[in-house]
Design an enzyme around this catalytic site. Structure first.
Site, short mmCIF file in Angstrom:
data_model
loop_
_atom_site.label_atom_id
_atom_site.label_comp_id
_atom_site.label_asym_id
_atom_site.label_seq_id
_atom_site.Cartn_x
_atom_site.Cartn_y
_atom_site.Cartn_z
N ASN A 157 -9.02 -36.39 -18.79
CA ASN A 157 -9.20 -37.07 -17.51
C ASN A 157 -9.07 -38.58 -17.67
OD1 ASN A 157 -11.53 -37.60 -18.91
ND2 ASN A 157 -12.93 -37.13 -17.24
N GLY A 158 -9.45 -39.32 -16.62
CA GLY A 158 -9.29 -40.76 -16.63
C GLY A 158 -10.55 -41.55 -16.89
N ASP A 159 -11.68 -40.88 -17.10
CA ASP A 159 -12.93 -41.60 -17.34
C ASP A 159 -13.79 -40.76 -18.27
OD1 ASP A 159 -15.10 -43.44 -17.09
OD2 ASP A 159 -14.49 -43.92 -15.06
N ASP A 160 -15.11 -40.98 -18.27
CA ASP A 160 -15.96 -40.31 -19.24
C ASP A 160 -15.83 -38.79 -19.17
OD1 ASP A 160 -17.06 -42.76 -20.15
OD2 ASP A 160 -18.48 -42.75 -18.47
N THR A 191 -9.64 -38.97 -23.03
CA THR A 191 -9.74 -39.88 -21.90
C THR A 191 -9.24 -41.26 -22.30
OG1 THR A 191 -11.25 -41.04 -20.41
CG2 THR A 191 -12.18 -40.26 -22.48
#
Length: 383
Positions: A157-160, A191
């Site tokens: 994904n794009g974050d934590d 990420t």
């Protein structure tokens, strides 16, 4: 109303959210521990799957997919044209005995799975997917929740990948609902914009008794992250992280004492967080940019940070950058910063996770045996 309710949702093979915010019109009040929407003042869009005050909840499927159609929401975020805070894919509030399993969640507008003010939560065998440049698409975010077990999940994904939270500044301090007794195991994550496992930065209600083992972090910005700031108050303590492998990670371990914005100008600048009893051990990393950036707060040193049996193949000529921290290190390659080498304490002084207790969930009633067969792990043990 009956003493117990049972709510079960088994989606069809593929479920999609609405692309247009005019069709996703339901807005709900801000969380009391946040005081406002996380992105904008005022209310927030309701999640695609949403419930509150539920007991015995099962969300499962035979590896079916729930697609949040997040691209249009990410565009509105980047263009600053949102009218309310973006919706999550799943948010359950004030709920007990929750199982989320055997599903793929993709393209969430905002955070993917957000149990908040919940207890007895099991998330397992879940896949979470979003473009690596998608904004704030956190994977699994237990928030002011207790007795949580997360295992055997894959997140890209794009974050934590996983972020443990507990409220924002004065609202989280006042609401005083910590996240505690959390077990995380067998997680693989990738990420570009976050960490494999993170704490905060919204941690004002407190985070404690967390045990995370068997983490695999690849092609990511950070491996392990604690983020907080003056004004947060609260604490992150009694955290045990072990058996971690990293490959192509920019910063293996990062602790930040000046991270994140505030909900408004009413926060108490003297509300300093307590970061203490953090143990990180049995870590192996290759193609790592920097071993660690560990930064406390002036007048508020972060204490008892313990590193043990950490071996990182680091590219930087300056692998560690540490300030305003205290602790201990043993068998760390490259050699840790002086603040963790000058302490003569023994490893027995470090937090070993042993204070965490076994927590047993309750099974749903026998009248729902069909749903129970799909989710045989409603009864589970943490630690």
């Amino acid at each position: 109303m009956a003493d117990r309710e049972f709510w079960s949702y088994q989606p069809p093979h593929f479920v999609t959210g609405q692309r247009c915010s005019d069709n996703w019109i339901t807005v709900v009040d801000p969380l009391p521990s946040y005081g406002r929407g996380r992105e904008l003042p005022g209310k927030r869009h309701q999640s695609l799957i949403f419930g509150s005050y539920l007991t015995d909840v099962i969300i499962t499927g035979a590896n079916g997919t729930i697609d949040g159609q997040g691209a249009i929401w990410w565009g509105w975020f980047h263009n600053h044209t949102l009218n309310y805070t973006r919706p999550h894919l799943v948010e359950l509030m004030y709920s007990t005995n929750v199982v989320i399993s055997n599903l793929t969640f993709k393209n969430s507008p905002f955070w993917n799975i957000h149990p908040v003010y919940c207890s007895q939560v099991l998330v397992q065998h879940v896949t979470i997917l979003a473009p690596l440049n998608s904004p704030n698409t956190d994977g699994i975010d237990p928030d002011s929740s207790t007795n949580v077990c997360i295992n055997h999940c894959y997140v890209k994904n794009g974050d934590d990948v996983i972020a443990i939270k507990s409220g924002w500044d004065e609202y989280g301090i006042s609401f005083a609902h910590p996240s505690s007794n959390i077990s995380i195991s067998n997680i693989t994550g990738e990420t570009r914009g976050g960490a494999g496992i993170a704490f905060g930065s919204e941690m004002s209600g407190g985070i404690s008794e967390v045990r995370a083992e068997g983490l695999r972090v690849v092609n990511s910005l950070q491996g392990i992250r604690i983020k907080t700031a003056p004004g947060r108050g609260g604490y992150v303590k009694n955290v045990y992280i072990a058996d971690v492998s990293m490959d192509n990670v920019s910063i293996a371990i990062r602790i930040s004492g000046n991270f994140g914005e505030h909900p408004d100008d009413k926060y108490d600048r003297n509300a300093l967080p307590m970061i203490s009893n953090i143990t990180i051990k049995d870590v192996v990393g290759v193609n790592v940019g920097v071993a660690g950036i560990l930064e406390g707060i002036h007048g508020d040193n972060f204490s008892n940070i313990c590193l043990s049996n950490v071996s990182l193949s680091v590219q930087s000529a300056h692998p560690w950058n540490c300030s305003l921290i205290e602790g201990y290190s043993n068998s760390v390659i490259p050699e840790s910063c002086e603040q963790l080498r000058s302490n003569c304490r023994q490893t027995s002084d470090c937090y070993d996770g042993s204070s965490s207790s076994a927590i047993h969930g309750q099974e749903p009633r026998d009248t729902l045996s069909t749903s129970r067969l799909l989710n045989p792990l409603m009864k589970f043990t943490l630690f």
